[in-house]
Design an enzyme around this catalytic site. Structure first.
Site, short mmCIF file in Angstrom:
data_model
loop_
_atom_site.label_atom_id
_atom_site.label_comp_id
_atom_site.label_asym_id
_atom_site.label_seq_id
_atom_site.Cartn_x
_atom_site.Cartn_y
_atom_site.Cartn_z
N GLN A 79 0.84 -1.20 0.00
CA GLN A 79 0.00 0.00 0.00
C GLN A 79 0.87 1.24 0.00
O GLN A 79 1.73 1.40 0.86
CB GLN A 79 -0.87 -0.06 1.25
N THR A 80 0.64 2.13 -0.97
CA THR A 80 1.40 3.37 -1.09
C THR A 80 0.44 4.55 -1.21
O THR A 80 -0.48 4.52 -2.03
CB THR A 80 2.31 3.33 -2.33
N TYR A 81 0.67 5.56 -0.41
CA TYR A 81 -0.15 6.77 -0.46
C TYR A 81 0.47 7.77 -1.42
O TYR A 81 1.68 7.92 -1.48
CB TYR A 81 -0.28 7.37 0.94
N LEU A 82 -0.39 8.44 -2.16
CA LEU A 82 0.07 9.43 -3.13
C LEU A 82 -0.15 10.84 -2.63
O LEU A 82 0.59 11.75 -2.97
CB LEU A 82 -0.68 9.23 -4.46
N ASN A 120 -3.64 3.49 8.88
CA ASN A 120 -2.66 3.07 7.88
C ASN A 120 -1.83 4.25 7.37
O ASN A 120 -0.62 4.13 7.19
CB ASN A 120 -3.36 2.38 6.71
#
Length: 168
Positions: free
Chosen positions: A34-37, A154
């Site tokens: 999971q990667t946040y932008l 998260n």
């Protein structure tokens, strides 16, 4: 926009113990990257890679969430592997990785996230209404209710993984 209504608990027991004791029955397990932008106080934009551990099938999603606490707006849709890889490479962030166990518990679906980079296991229960969520009485083995505690979100955990790469 769909509404996500969920409560989260700080799971004190290992999922394997819950399975052995018959408290939960596993439906499937996924690995999640999971990667946040983009993140601000109430909104988040992220991409995920999800791998079904039983079948090996891999899918990719792009998600927008709005709000904090028990109830949030959520839009999620599938994207291609190429789009996922381009976005992750362009941003250069470290993905938050975890294993998700989707299981049955007393006629209800629960999801247990076991994080790889930190010592943390969280159990989530989704609800159809806010009233149902507020009325829910969790068994003691669910652990502490952390639904409104931001340090367990998260996005907060992910930001800590980024170190100096992430600037608020």
């Amino acid at each position: 926009m769909a509404m996500e209504i969920e409560r989260k608990f700080l799971l004190a027991e290992q999922p394997e113990t819950l399975i052995q004791e018959g408290k939960i029955k596993v439906r499937h397990t996924q690995s999640i990257w999971q990667t946040y932008l983009a993140i601000d106080e109430t909104q988040e934009l992220r991409v995920r890679k999800l791998k079904n551990e039983a079948t090996g099938a891999v899918s990719y999603t792009h998600t927008f969430k709005n709000g904090n606490g028990l109830q949030r707006e959520e839009i999620e849709y599938e994207i291609t592997e190429d789009i996922y890889e381009q976005v992750v490479e362009a941003f250069g962030f470290v993905p938050l990785t975890k294993s998700r166990i989707t299981a049955d518990w007393e006629g209800r679906t629960v999801e247990i996230d076991v994080y790889d980079q930190i010592h943390l296991s969280v159990l989530e229960v989704e609800f159809d209404t806010l009233q149902e969520a507020n009325a829910f009485e969790a068994p003691s083995w669910f652990g502490e209710d952390i639904s409104t505690q931001k340090q367990y979100s998260n996005k907060t955990v992910w930001k800590k993984l980024q170190g100096k790469k992430w600037v608020d």
